[in-house]
Design a protein around this motif. Structure first.
Motif, short mmCIF file in Angstrom:
data_model
loop_
_atom_site.label_atom_id
_atom_site.label_comp_id
_atom_site.label_asym_id
_atom_site.label_seq_id
_atom_site.Cartn_x
_atom_site.Cartn_y
_atom_site.Cartn_z
N ALA A 190 1.11 -0.84 -0.38
CA ALA A 190 -0.47 -0.08 -0.02
C ALA A 190 1.10 1.24 -0.17
CB ALA A 190 -0.97 -0.53 1.46
N LEU A 191 1.48 1.33 0.40
CA LEU A 191 2.70 2.71 0.67
C LEU A 191 3.64 2.63 -0.48
CD1 LEU A 191 4.57 2.18 4.48
CD2 LEU A 191 2.60 3.95 3.88
N ILE A 192 3.96 1.89 -1.42
CA ILE A 192 5.12 1.49 -2.22
C ILE A 192 3.57 2.27 -3.56
CG2 ILE A 192 5.64 0.70 -4.12
CD1 ILE A 192 6.87 -0.98 -2.35
N ILE A 193 2.52 1.50 -3.61
CA ILE A 193 1.55 2.36 -4.88
C ILE A 193 1.77 3.74 -4.32
CG2 ILE A 193 -0.55 1.47 -5.46
CD1 ILE A 193 -0.51 -1.29 -5.31
N SER A 194 1.61 3.92 -2.75
CA SER A 194 0.18 5.07 -2.51
C SER A 194 1.39 6.58 -3.44
CB SER A 194 -0.10 5.18 -1.29
OG SER A 194 -1.25 4.43 -1.35
N VAL A 195 2.79 5.85 -2.45
CA VAL A 195 4.34 6.74 -2.96
C VAL A 195 4.54 7.62 -4.28
CG1 VAL A 195 6.44 7.06 -2.29
CG2 VAL A 195 5.33 6.55 -0.70
N ILE A 196 4.29 6.32 -5.29
CA ILE A 196 4.33 6.29 -6.87
C ILE A 196 3.08 7.41 -7.50
CG2 ILE A 196 4.42 5.17 -8.72
CD1 ILE A 196 6.04 2.79 -7.54
N ALA A 197 2.21 7.35 -6.81
CA ALA A 197 0.91 7.56 -7.35
C ALA A 197 1.02 8.73 -6.63
CB ALA A 197 -0.37 6.73 -6.43
N ILE A 198 1.28 9.37 -5.99
CA ILE A 198 1.15 10.70 -5.69
C ILE A 198 2.22 11.33 -6.01
CG2 ILE A 198 2.08 12.28 -3.44
CD1 ILE A 198 0.70 10.55 -1.61
N GLY A 199 3.07 10.98 -6.48
CA GLY A 199 4.10 11.36 -6.88
C GLY A 199 4.26 11.56 -8.83
N THR A 200 3.23 10.93 -9.13
CA THR A 200 2.53 10.87 -10.06
C THR A 200 1.92 11.78 -10.21
OG1 THR A 200 2.77 8.75 -10.82
CG2 THR A 200 1.77 9.20 -12.56
N GLY A 201 0.68 11.74 -9.61
CA GLY A 201 -0.38 12.79 -9.80
C GLY A 201 0.59 13.98 -9.51
N LEU A 202 1.39 14.41 -8.34
CA LEU A 202 2.10 15.69 -8.43
C LEU A 202 2.56 16.51 -10.33
CD1 LEU A 202 3.89 15.77 -4.59
CD2 LEU A 202 1.38 17.76 -5.87
N LYS A 203 3.49 15.30 -10.31
CA LYS A 203 4.05 15.81 -11.69
C LYS A 203 3.16 16.03 -12.98
CE LYS A 203 6.33 11.76 -12.28
NZ LYS A 203 7.32 10.91 -12.52
N ASN A 204 1.66 15.26 -13.06
CA ASN A 204 0.82 15.31 -13.82
C ASN A 204 -0.05 17.05 -13.12
OD1 ASN A 204 0.68 13.37 -14.85
ND2 ASN A 204 -0.56 11.95 -13.93
N GLN A 205 -0.77 17.39 -12.25
CA GLN A 205 -0.89 18.85 -11.88
C GLN A 205 0.20 19.37 -12.11
OE1 GLN A 205 -1.98 16.71 -7.85
NE2 GLN A 205 -3.84 18.66 -7.63
N ILE A 206 1.29 19.88 -11.94
CA ILE A 206 2.25 20.10 -12.62
C ILE A 206 2.68 21.14 -13.86
CG2 ILE A 206 4.68 20.98 -12.80
CD1 ILE A 206 4.35 19.61 -9.84
N SER A 207 2.96 19.75 -14.22
CA SER A 207 3.06 19.22 -16.28
C SER A 207 1.25 19.96 -16.72
CB SER A 207 2.84 17.75 -16.72
OG SER A 207 2.70 18.26 -18.38
N SER A 208 0.17 19.44 -15.84
CA SER A 208 -1.19 20.18 -16.45
C SER A 208 -1.22 21.78 -16.40
CB SER A 208 -2.24 19.50 -16.15
OG SER A 208 -3.41 20.03 -16.54
N GLN A 209 -0.77 22.54 -15.45
CA GLN A 209 -0.81 23.06 -15.03
C GLN A 209 0.45 24.55 -16.27
OE1 GLN A 209 1.12 25.82 -11.64
NE2 GLN A 209 -0.78 26.51 -11.56
N ILE A 210 1.37 23.33 -16.20
CA ILE A 210 2.51 24.28 -16.66
C ILE A 210 2.50 24.68 -18.51
CG2 ILE A 210 4.71 24.21 -17.74
CD1 ILE A 210 5.77 23.39 -15.35
N HIS A 211 1.40 23.61 -18.61
CA HIS A 211 0.56 23.58 -20.55
C HIS A 211 -0.46 24.05 -20.74
CE1 HIS A 211 2.86 19.45 -20.87
NE2 HIS A 211 3.44 20.43 -21.35
N HIS A 212 -1.14 24.52 -19.06
CA HIS A 212 -1.89 25.23 -19.33
C HIS A 212 -1.68 27.29 -19.82
CE1 HIS A 212 -5.81 27.19 -18.11
NE2 HIS A 212 -5.39 27.52 -17.90
N TYR A 213 -0.13 26.97 -19.16
CA TYR A 213 0.04 28.91 -19.48
C TYR A 213 0.29 28.70 -21.22
CZ TYR A 213 -0.50 29.35 -14.55
OH TYR A 213 -0.19 30.33 -13.12
#
Length: 410
Positions: free
Chosen positions: A36-59
């Motif tokens: 659960a920890l491994i999947i959750s940590v990877i999921a949070i990291g991937t989600g953060l990258k997606n959010q940041i990427s989405s905002q930068i590409h939005h600009y």
């Protein structure tokens, strides 16, 4: 025959789990938490990258960001401005220099103005004032929910106009569209011309939450503070995506020249910010996931110890099976199958727990973890391998039991 033997081992594994539920759960617990920890940590990291990427590409890909090098946001909640620590900032000459650089189509400063605005329902310490130009909405691709953004030639209320973030509209005026309403700031009365649509705040972003901001013309921001308000960031857009790096280089050179060779300002493009953020997040995610993987290793050792105890307690069972013709290989495979089955079930339960953690995080925060199937498959695969590896030693010990001695055991 092999298929029947496999099914027999699986059935034996199920029988062991049913007959000793507490022991089986203790063996699974470490696997469940680790997966659960491994999947959750990877999921949070991937989600953060997606959010940041989405905002930068939005600009947009041709966005350029000029920042004061020493810029940090703290954690204070008492006042929005107190969370920003600026040890170097930009002024009017920096803003004008960026505007005139070859390759820059438009630009807008972000200038923090100290003080609290007061509306119909008092003030809100979370609200802060930002001075900027009419180019800001197009630079950040942000539309307005109501009204319009001020222009460089705005004559409404002698230019004392403002555009609100959505949180400000409700906190100062208790309504969604307070167009034409007024508030006081630095002894002046400002009229609300518009309200932005909700800004999608990105975690780990170096921006304040613009939903709590009031935007006023930058010339007023400077006038109200006698040109002492710090400009912490300048946003610029290159004439085209192909000119982005050229424009950024030109801005850096022009600012260095303006400041006598060294500007102490950082000039980055959207793609550079994305690469930098992704590198940091990958490092954090890998380190944390590695720490979580250690818990899986400990869980594997726990499985081995419990299985060794199980072998000692099932000596008579082993003796009976050997007496009726079971080979060492069959005994070994049975115990390996039991350990693997228990470990695999623990992995599946860990995946279910990870999805629950994902749902909770989405509800209580603005993080959006992204659980990927490769991380799920790999985590379950690792749990199965741990069962095989750490179940082998107890299995070998069980297979080498002498049937005569085993039958004599109490």
């Amino acid at each position: 025959m092999k298929g029947l033997a496999f099914l027999s081992n699986i059935k034996a594994g199920l029988d062991v789990i049913r007959s000793s539920k507490s022991r089986s759960l203790s063996m699974m617990l470490g696997i469940v938490i680790g997966v659960a920890l491994i999947i959750s940590v990877i999921a949070i990291g991937t989600g953060l990258k997606n959010q940041i990427s989405s905002q930068i590409h939005h600009y947009g890909k041709n966005i350029i960001i000029v920042r004061a090098s020493q810029l940090q946001f703290g954690s204070s909640k008492s006042n929005a401005l107190s969370t920003l620590n600026i040890t170097s900032s930009m002024g009017l000459k920096d803003i004008q220099t960026v505007q005139k650089v070859y390759g820059v189509a438009e630009s807008a400063p972000l200038t923090l103005v100290p003080g609290e605005p007061s509306g119909v329902y008092g003030s809100n310490p979370q609200t802060f004032i930002i001075g900027t130009s009419s180019s800001l909405p197009s630079l950040i691709n942000q539309s307005l929910a109501y009204g319009s953004f001020f222009s460089s030639s705005s004559n409404n209320n002698n230019g004392y106009v403002a555009v609100l973030g959505q949180n400000v509209a409700t906190s100062l005026f208790k309504e969604n569209a307070p167009l034409g309403s007024s508030f006081s700031f630095h002894g002046q009365t400002f009229v609300v011309d518009g309200v932005f649509n909700n800004f999608n705040a990105t975690p780990l972003d170096a921006q304040a939450n613009f939903n709590n901001a009031i935007f006023i013309p930058n010339n007023l921001a400077e006038a109200l503070t006698n040109n002492t308000a710090p400009t912490y960031e300048i946003l610029a857009r290159a004439s085209s995506a192909t000119l982005t790096n050229v424009a950024a280089s030109n801005i850096k050179g022009a600012l260095n020249t303006l400041h006598g060779g060294v500007s102490n300002l950082s000039v980055t493009t959207g793609n550079q910010n994305l690469t930098s953020d992704s590198t940091i997040l990958n490092l954090i995610t890998s380190t944390t996931a590695g720490a979580a993987a250690i818990s899986l290793l400990v869980a594997g050792i726990g499985i081995m110890n419990v299985m060794l105890v199980s072998v000692s307690e099932r000596v008579r069972e082993i003796g009976i099976r050997k007496a009726v013709g079971a080979t060492n290989r069959q005994i070994r495979n049975q115990f390996i199958a039991e350990a693997s089955f228990i470990s695999l079930i623990g992995g599946i339960l860990g995946v279910i727990l990870a999805f629950l953690i994902d749902a909770i995080i989405r509800v209580v925060s603005n993080l959006t973890p992204d659980i990927t199937w490769p991380s799920v498959v790999v985590s379950c695969g690792i749990s199965l391998i741990l069962g095989i590896v750490f179940g082998t030693l107890p299995a070998i010990k069980a297979s080498r039991k002498d049937p005569i001695e085993a039958l004599r055991a109490e």
